[in-house]
Write a protein that holds these residues in place. Structure first.
Motif, PDB file in Angstrom:
ATOM      1  N   GLU A 213       0.828  -1.210   0.000  1.00 52.41           N
ATOM      2  CA  GLU A 213       0.000   0.000   0.000  1.00 52.41           C
ATOM      3  C   GLU A 213       0.861   1.259   0.000  1.00 52.41           C
ATOM      4  O   GLU A 213       0.518   2.264  -0.637  1.00 52.41           O
ATOM      5  N   LEU A 214       1.998   1.203   0.687  1.00 56.57           N
ATOM      6  CA  LEU A 214       2.841   2.384   0.854  1.00 56.57           C
ATOM      7  C   LEU A 214       3.781   2.621  -0.323  1.00 56.57           C
ATOM      8  O   LEU A 214       4.240   3.747  -0.532  1.00 56.57           O
TER       9      LEU A 214
ATOM     10  N   ASP B 296       8.931 -15.278  -1.145  1.00 51.81           N
ATOM     11  CA  ASP B 296       8.780 -15.567  -2.574  1.00 51.81           C
ATOM     12  C   ASP B 296       8.728 -14.311  -3.432  1.00 51.81           C
ATOM     13  O   ASP B 296       8.975 -14.383  -4.637  1.00 51.81           O
ATOM     14  N   TYR B 297       8.380 -13.182  -2.845  1.00 53.80           N
ATOM     15  CA  TYR B 297       8.176 -11.956  -3.608  1.00 53.80           C
ATOM     16  C   TYR B 297       9.069 -10.850  -3.052  1.00 53.80           C
ATOM     17  O   TYR B 297       9.480 -10.893  -1.887  1.00 53.80           O
ATOM     18  N   PRO B 298       9.385  -9.826  -3.878  1.00 52.19           N
ATOM     19  CA  PRO B 298      10.319  -8.790  -3.436  1.00 52.19           C
ATOM     20  C   PRO B 298       9.965  -8.143  -2.100  1.00 52.19           C
ATOM     21  O   PRO B 298      10.843  -7.962  -1.252  1.00 52.19           O
ATOM     22  N   LEU B 299       8.693  -7.775  -1.882  1.00 54.40           N
ATOM     23  CA  LEU B 299       8.358  -7.103  -0.629  1.00 54.40           C
ATOM     24  C   LEU B 299       8.499  -8.046   0.558  1.00 54.40           C
ATOM     25  O   LEU B 299       8.897  -7.610   1.649  1.00 54.40           O
ATOM     26  N   ALA B 300       8.185  -9.326   0.385  1.00 57.21           N
ATOM     27  CA  ALA B 300       8.375 -10.299   1.460  1.00 57.21           C
ATOM     28  C   ALA B 300       9.853 -10.466   1.769  1.00 57.21           C
ATOM     29  O   ALA B 300      10.272 -10.516   2.938  1.00 57.21           O
ATOM     30  N   ARG B 301      10.671 -10.533   0.743  1.00 59.59           N
ATOM     31  CA  ARG B 301      12.120 -10.663   0.930  1.00 59.59           C
ATOM     32  C   ARG B 301      12.684  -9.401   1.588  1.00 59.59           C
ATOM     33  O   ARG B 301      13.537  -9.477   2.475  1.00 59.59           O
TER      34      ARG B 301
ATOM     35  N   LEU C 152       6.301   2.767  -6.658  1.00 63.31           N
ATOM     36  CA  LEU C 152       7.667   2.386  -7.022  1.00 63.31           C
ATOM     37  C   LEU C 152       7.652   1.205  -7.982  1.00 63.31           C
ATOM     38  O   LEU C 152       6.872   0.265  -7.804  1.00 63.31           O
ATOM     39  N   PRO C 153       8.535   1.203  -8.985  1.00 66.95           N
ATOM     40  CA  PRO C 153       8.574   0.080  -9.931  1.00 66.95           C
ATOM     41  C   PRO C 153       8.973  -1.222  -9.236  1.00 66.95           C
ATOM     42  O   PRO C 153       9.725  -1.224  -8.258  1.00 66.95           O
TER      43      PRO C 153
ATOM     44  N   LEU D  96      15.776   4.616   0.631  1.00 71.43           N
ATOM     45  CA  LEU D  96      15.279   5.879   1.173  1.00 71.43           C
ATOM     46  C   LEU D  96      13.808   6.148   0.862  1.00 71.43           C
ATOM     47  O   LEU D  96      13.030   6.441   1.776  1.00 71.43           O
ATOM     48  N   PRO D  97      13.353   6.050  -0.397  1.00 67.51           N
ATOM     49  CA  PRO D  97      11.931   6.334  -0.637  1.00 67.51           C
ATOM     50  C   PRO D  97      11.000   5.304   0.007  1.00 67.51           C
ATOM     51  O   PRO D  97       9.873   5.635   0.388  1.00 67.51           O
ATOM     52  N   ILE D  98      11.459   4.075   0.142  1.00 66.78           N
ATOM     53  CA  ILE D  98      10.649   3.047   0.812  1.00 66.78           C
ATOM     54  C   ILE D  98      10.545   3.388   2.296  1.00 66.78           C
ATOM     55  O   ILE D  98       9.462   3.332   2.892  1.00 66.78           O
TER      56      ILE D  98
END
Length: 287
Positions: A92-93, A135-140, A97-98, A263-265
Motif C-alpha cells: 500500500e505504501l 517468494d516476492y520482493p516485498l516479502a524478501r 515504485l517500480p 530511502l523512498p521506501i
C-alpha cells in the motif's frame, strides 16, 4: 542504514493491515500480535526467554501473553500473519515504485542480512535469519530488514547489559536523554518502579536527583549528568559497532546504491510511524 531499514520493519507495529492480519488468526489486541509476531521465530516458547530477549518489558506483561497466545495461533500461523500484514502494508505504501526498484532493494538488503552468517550471540537475529526467504520482493525486503533489525537489537541489549543497566533503568535513562516518556511507559512498569530506577541512576551519578515535588509519571525532573551523557553515547557507539558486520558484505558504492533505493521506501513507511514512537526513530534523510 538503521534509519532506512528500521521503518521497513516497523510497519508491522503501526499499520492497520498488520493489525488486521494478526486478528485474522485470532490474535486480537495489540500486545497479543506484538508478542506472538516477535517471539514466533523462537518457536512456542514460554515467557522466560522473551523477557530476556525483549529486555525492557516488565515480566508480568510478558507472562500475560505467553504461552497462552500459542493456543490462539501457533508460531507458524503467527509468522504467516506478520509477513502477510507487513507485505500488505508495504504494498500500500510503495505502490508507486517500480517492481524492479523493490526487487533490487530486496536483493541488496539480503546480501547484508546473509553477512550475519549464523549470527552467534544474537538470539532474535539468528532466529529470523533462519526463516525461509520470501517468494516476492516485498516479502524478501521485509524479512531482510527484520533480520538486520533484530540483530542490531540483540547487540543493543548486550551493550545495555555490559553497562549494567537493568530494563527499567534503561527506559528511565532513555527518557532522561530525550525520548518522550509516554512512548515508553506502556511496558508494564509501575510508577514506583520508574521512580526507583531514577533513584538508582542518580545514585550512580548518571542522573540529577529527581525533584520530589514532581510525580514519577512525569519523569521531567531527572536530567543526565555529564557522566551520564558520556555513558549514553558509549552504549550507542557499542550498539553501532556491534551492528556493523553485515555491511562489510557490501562495497561502499553498493552501500550508497542500497541507501538510495531504501530511502523512498523508508520515507513512505515512516508515514505510518507516530512522531512519538517507542523506537526513537527519526525521519529518514538523504545521505
Amino acid at each position: 542504514m538503521w534509519t532506512c531499514f528500521e521503518p521497513v520493519h516497523a510497519v508491522t507495529y503501526f499499520h492497520p493491515r498488520a493489525r488486521a492480519a494478526y486478528e485474522a488468526v485470532g490474535l486480537r489486541g495489540y500486545w497479543r500480535g506484538y508478542f506472538a509476531g516477535r517471539a514466533a521465530p523462537l518457536g512456542p516458547v514460554g515467557p522466560a526467554p522473551v523477557v530476556a530477549a525483549f529486555y525492557t518489558f516488565a515480566p508480568h506483561m510478558v507472562t500475560r501473553a505467553l504461552p497462552s497466545i500459542w493456543q490462539l495461533a501457533d508460531p507458524d500461523q503467527a509468522l504467516r500473519a506478520r509477513l502477510t500484514g507487513a507485505v500488505q502494508a508495504l504494498a500500500e505504501l510503495t505502490y508507486e515504485l517500480p517492481e524492479r526498484h523493490l526487487a533490487e532493494t530486496a536483493e541488496l538488503l539480503e546480501v547484508a542480512a546473509e553477512g550475519l552468517g549464523a549470527a552467534p550471540g544474537r538470539v532474535l537475529g539468528a532466529a529470523n535469519a533462519a526463516l525461509p526467504r520470501g517468494d516476492y520482493p516485498l516479502a524478501r525486503l521485509w524479512q531482510a530488514a527484520t533480520t538486520l533489525r533484530e540483530h542490531r537489537g540483540d547487540g543493543h541489549v548486550a551493550a545495555l547489559v555490559a553497562a549494567d543497566l537493568d530494563p527499567v533503568e534503561t527506559l528511565a535513562w532513555r527518557v532522561a536523554n530525550g525520548m518522550p516518556a509516554q512512548s515508553l511507559q506502556g511496558r508494564g512498569w509501575s510508577d514506583h518502579e520508574w521512580a526507583q530506577a531514577q533513584s538508582r541512576l542518580a545514585a550512580r551519578g548518571w542522573l540529577t536527583p529527581a525533584d520530589p515535588s514532581t510525580t514519577p509519571t512525569t519523569l521531567s525532573s531527572a536530567t543526565p549528568t555529564a557522566e551520564g551523557r558520556v555513558a549514553f553515547q558509549a552504549v550507542e557507539t557499542a550498539t553501532d559497532t556491534a551492528a556493523a558486520r553485515p555491511w562489510h558484505s557490501l562495497t561502499p558504492d553498493t552501500l550508497t546504491r542500497l541507501h538510495t533505493l531504501l530511502l523512498p521506501i523508508a520515507q513512505a513507511a515512516h508515514l505510518v510511524i507516530p512522531s512519538t514512537n517507542p523506537i526513537g526513530l527519526p525521519t529518514p534523510q538523504q545521505g
